[in-house]
Design an enzyme around this catalytic site. Structure first.
Site, PDB file in Angstrom:
ATOM      1  N   GLY A 199      38.986  38.983  48.725  1.00 32.95           N
ATOM      2  CA  GLY A 199      39.593  37.875  48.003  1.00 32.95           C
ATOM      3  C   GLY A 199      40.992  37.539  48.472  1.00 32.95           C
ATOM      4  O   GLY A 199      41.219  36.581  49.209  1.00 32.95           O
ATOM      5  N   LYS A 221      27.866  39.573  37.743  1.00 36.12           N
ATOM      6  CA  LYS A 221      29.183  39.882  38.316  1.00 36.12           C
ATOM      7  C   LYS A 221      30.136  40.395  37.230  1.00 36.12           C
ATOM      8  O   LYS A 221      30.263  39.796  36.168  1.00 36.12           O
ATOM      9  CB  LYS A 221      29.792  38.639  38.972  1.00 36.12           C
ATOM     10  CG  LYS A 221      31.131  38.895  39.649  1.00 36.12           C
ATOM     11  CD  LYS A 221      31.626  37.636  40.351  1.00 36.12           C
ATOM     12  CE  LYS A 221      32.882  37.916  41.168  1.00 36.12           C
ATOM     13  NZ  LYS A 221      34.057  38.210  40.325  1.00 36.12           N
ATOM     14  N   HIS A 246      37.521  42.425  38.085  1.00 37.08           N
ATOM     15  CA  HIS A 246      38.232  41.134  38.052  1.00 37.08           C
ATOM     16  C   HIS A 246      39.681  41.289  38.509  1.00 37.08           C
ATOM     17  O   HIS A 246      40.614  40.741  37.911  1.00 37.08           O
ATOM     18  CB  HIS A 246      38.188  40.538  36.643  1.00 37.08           C
ATOM     19  CG  HIS A 246      38.118  39.040  36.643  1.00 37.08           C
ATOM     20  ND1 HIS A 246      36.937  38.346  36.519  1.00 37.08           N
ATOM     21  CD2 HIS A 246      39.072  38.090  36.767  1.00 37.08           C
ATOM     22  CE1 HIS A 246      37.164  37.055  36.544  1.00 37.08           C
ATOM     23  NE2 HIS A 246      38.459  36.872  36.704  1.00 37.08           N
ATOM     24  N   ARG A 299      41.935  45.437  51.807  1.00 39.02           N
ATOM     25  CA  ARG A 299      43.057  44.920  52.583  1.00 39.02           C
ATOM     26  C   ARG A 299      42.935  45.225  54.071  1.00 39.02           C
ATOM     27  O   ARG A 299      43.618  44.632  54.885  1.00 39.02           O
ATOM     28  CB  ARG A 299      44.386  45.494  52.064  1.00 39.02           C
ATOM     29  CG  ARG A 299      44.657  45.214  50.595  1.00 39.02           C
ATOM     30  CD  ARG A 299      44.917  43.736  50.332  1.00 39.02           C
ATOM     31  NE  ARG A 299      45.245  43.490  48.934  1.00 39.02           N
ATOM     32  CZ  ARG A 299      44.359  43.127  48.010  1.00 39.02           C
ATOM     33  NH1 ARG A 299      43.088  42.971  48.340  1.00 39.02           N
ATOM     34  NH2 ARG A 299      44.734  42.926  46.758  1.00 39.02           N
ATOM     35  N   ARG A 309      42.730  42.478  36.212  1.00 40.94           N
ATOM     36  CA  ARG A 309      43.556  41.565  35.415  1.00 40.94           C
ATOM     37  C   ARG A 309      42.983  41.255  34.040  1.00 40.94           C
ATOM     38  O   ARG A 309      43.636  40.581  33.244  1.00 40.94           O
ATOM     39  CB  ARG A 309      43.736  40.243  36.163  1.00 40.94           C
ATOM     40  CG  ARG A 309      44.429  40.377  37.507  1.00 40.94           C
ATOM     41  CD  ARG A 309      44.438  39.046  38.230  1.00 40.94           C
ATOM     42  NE  ARG A 309      43.071  38.589  38.446  1.00 40.94           N
ATOM     43  CZ  ARG A 309      42.723  37.302  38.580  1.00 40.94           C
ATOM     44  NH1 ARG A 309      43.634  36.359  38.478  1.00 40.94           N
ATOM     45  NH2 ARG A 309      41.480  36.975  38.798  1.00 40.94           N
TER      46      ARG A 309
END
Length: 259
Positions: free
Chosen positions: A210, A131, A155, A191, A158
């Site tokens: 997420g 990952k 990630h 989204r 970030r």
């Protein structure tokens, strides 16, 4: 974001019959997640923040708790400078409770190389995913080390400022990774249901979600998580109909046109 965060997240995801990935950086232990989610399909993510004996214990815990997959997070070896987090002065880690002990020492992550995948593969028959992959060079190294899947992720943008996006990455990987047995998972910025279609057309086998799920968790616990995924699934179905996608094969047929 919730006192029983991973437990409630798992309950919501179980209700929509999907897979929930949790990890060693989480608040609630894998044992406790499983106790409250008997039938949930769980993936366990290992951040390599301990010696090999500790990693072995994590693998054995995944086996005991009947996890469907193991992910090795390789793109977060040190904490990055997160200026928005500093300015907001909000730290979700101060909320709720903890039953999952902190890993022994994050500095171990700086000592490992690709052979860690080979080590984990020798310990279990559970599929192992690398990952945090963004380049075909790293993907090929992970595959040579024995991984069963590649998880394309930056990630959440970030960890490395000015890094490339997941979309840029999958465009390269699908052209250069010819092994069809290697499954591609991708996340980043999903989204809407139409976002899922874009990733599937670009060659993803699985799409990770997420932040929307966390928003659901905050508002209504497991019911909020369930509602978020019902919204995404409804958007996905309507987008498929309006976009002329009849089934999963349609994504493959339209892939080259989309690229």
């Amino acid at each position: 974001f919730h006192r029983d965060g991973e437990i409630e997240m798992g309950k919501g995801i179980d209700k929509i019959n999907s897979v929930a990935f949790f990890g060693t950086q989480g608040r609630i232990s894998l044992d406790d997640i499983r106790k409250k989610n008997k039938k949930l399909k769980i993936g366990w993510t290992i951040f390599p923040f301990g010696d090999k004996n500790w990693i072995k214990k994590q693998v054995n815990s995944a086996i005991k708790n009947k996890c469907v997959s193991l992910a090795l997070c390789i793109d977060a070896n040190v904490r990055s400078h997160r200026y928005q987090d500093r300015e907001s002065r909000y730290d979700a880690r101060t909320k709720g409770r903890r039953t999952n002990p902190l890993p022994p020492n994050p500095n171990y992550a700086l000592q490992y190389d690709w052979s860690l995948i080979s080590y984990i593969k020798k310990l279990t028959k559970i599929p192992v995913i690398a990952k945090g992959i963004l380049t075909s060079e790293d993907a090929k190294k992970a595959i040579r080390s024995g991984c069963d899947g590649i998880w394309i992720s930056n990630h959440g943008g970030r960890m490395f400022n000015s890094g490339i996006s997941s979309v840029d990455s999958i465009l390269e990987l699908r052209k250069k990774i010819k092994n069809k047995k290697i499954k591609l998972i991708i996340d980043g910025g999903v989204r809407k249901g139409s976002d899922v279609i874009k990733f599937l057309c670009l060659g993803a086998d699985f799409v990770g979600v997420g932040r929307p799920a966390v928003h659901g968790l905050i508002t209504q616990g497991n019911l909020g998580v369930k509602n978020i995924f019902e919204i995404l699934n409804n958007e996905l179905r309507s987008s498929m109909i309006n976009g002329g996608f009849k089934n999963e094969k349609s994504f493959n047929l339209k892939r080259l046109k989309f690229i």
